[in-house]
Write an enzyme that holds these catalytic residues in place. Sequence first.
Site, PDB file in Angstrom:
ATOM      1  N   SER A 142       3.685   2.478   2.384  1.00  0.00           N
ATOM      2  CA  SER A 142       2.445   2.548   2.766  1.00  0.00           C
ATOM      3  C   SER A 142       2.145   1.584   3.966  1.00  0.00           C
ATOM      4  O   SER A 142       2.800   0.350   3.824  1.00  0.00           O
ATOM      5  CB  SER A 142       1.448   2.339   1.440  1.00  0.00           C
ATOM      6  OG  SER A 142       0.058   2.345   1.992  1.00  0.00           O
ATOM      7  N   TYR A 155      -1.949  -2.226  -5.949  1.00  0.00           N
ATOM      8  CA  TYR A 155      -1.197  -1.143  -5.142  1.00  0.00           C
ATOM      9  C   TYR A 155      -0.517  -1.721  -4.150  1.00  0.00           C
ATOM     10  O   TYR A 155       0.773  -1.217  -3.792  1.00  0.00           O
ATOM     11  CB  TYR A 155      -2.335  -0.145  -4.718  1.00  0.00           C
ATOM     12  CG  TYR A 155      -1.790   0.788  -3.751  1.00  0.00           C
ATOM     13  CD1 TYR A 155      -1.158   1.975  -4.217  1.00  0.00           C
ATOM     14  CD2 TYR A 155      -2.030   0.881  -2.396  1.00  0.00           C
ATOM     15  CE1 TYR A 155      -0.710   2.971  -3.431  1.00  0.00           C
ATOM     16  CE2 TYR A 155      -1.471   1.887  -1.592  1.00  0.00           C
ATOM     17  CZ  TYR A 155      -0.663   2.930  -2.140  1.00  0.00           C
ATOM     18  OH  TYR A 155      -0.402   4.018  -1.205  1.00  0.00           O
TER      19      TYR A 155
END
Length: 245
Positions: A142, A155
């Site tokens: 990501s 995350y």
Amino acid sequence: MSGIKEKVVVITGASSGIGEATARLLARQGAHVVLGARRTDRLEALTKAITAEGGSARYRQLDVTRREDMEAFVDFALGTFGRVDVIINNAGVMPLSMLEALKVDEWNRMIDVNIRGVLHGIAAGLPLMKKQRSGQFINLSSIGGHSVSPTAAVYCATKFAVMAISEGLRQEVGGDIRVTVISPGVTESELAESISDPLAQKTMKDFRRIAIPADSVARAIAFAIEQPADVDVSEIIVRPTASPY
């Protein structure tokens, strides 16, 4: 074995979002896709849709946090098609929150899915690919694997981990096995639906206004797969043109 046609591609988290879009695109380009996720009703519907269009698809229920599930999933693909050319470790969750909210269960879930899930995919596929003397891992990180923002500390940590694991794997297996990291920016998916924290929900709602379609990421994945065997596309970042991050 270069290109996409006739390659056997297994995809985790295939029931929606990037996984679903990738399955559809690769099947249209002639790959045999093997789809894994927890929601078998969606996998069944997707498999029927792909085969109705003339594509080749199979599915199996999969929980990437269980190593035995991942091994059975790869064995299923091998038993069905005789080889496994690409493993796309796509399954992920993103329940964002400030650290002070102490959502420890959600932290653990991200660690289990986003890190252990990728490791389980590698553990299931690496012996086979070494035996074949060919293969490719495509791991989904990501933009959160490149920078950290409030509510996203855990995350982002999991996505930094995916980057580190992938680079270590690339260095260890170079020669026969390719390793690619795809780092999407904000993309249309169900990831944000796992956010239970009200502040993070509001922040993400605003952020997602510029989201790109999941197919945009699928095309980047297809690009990495279709390169000749001696070309390793090590990393691609795909994000909205308007993204400040």
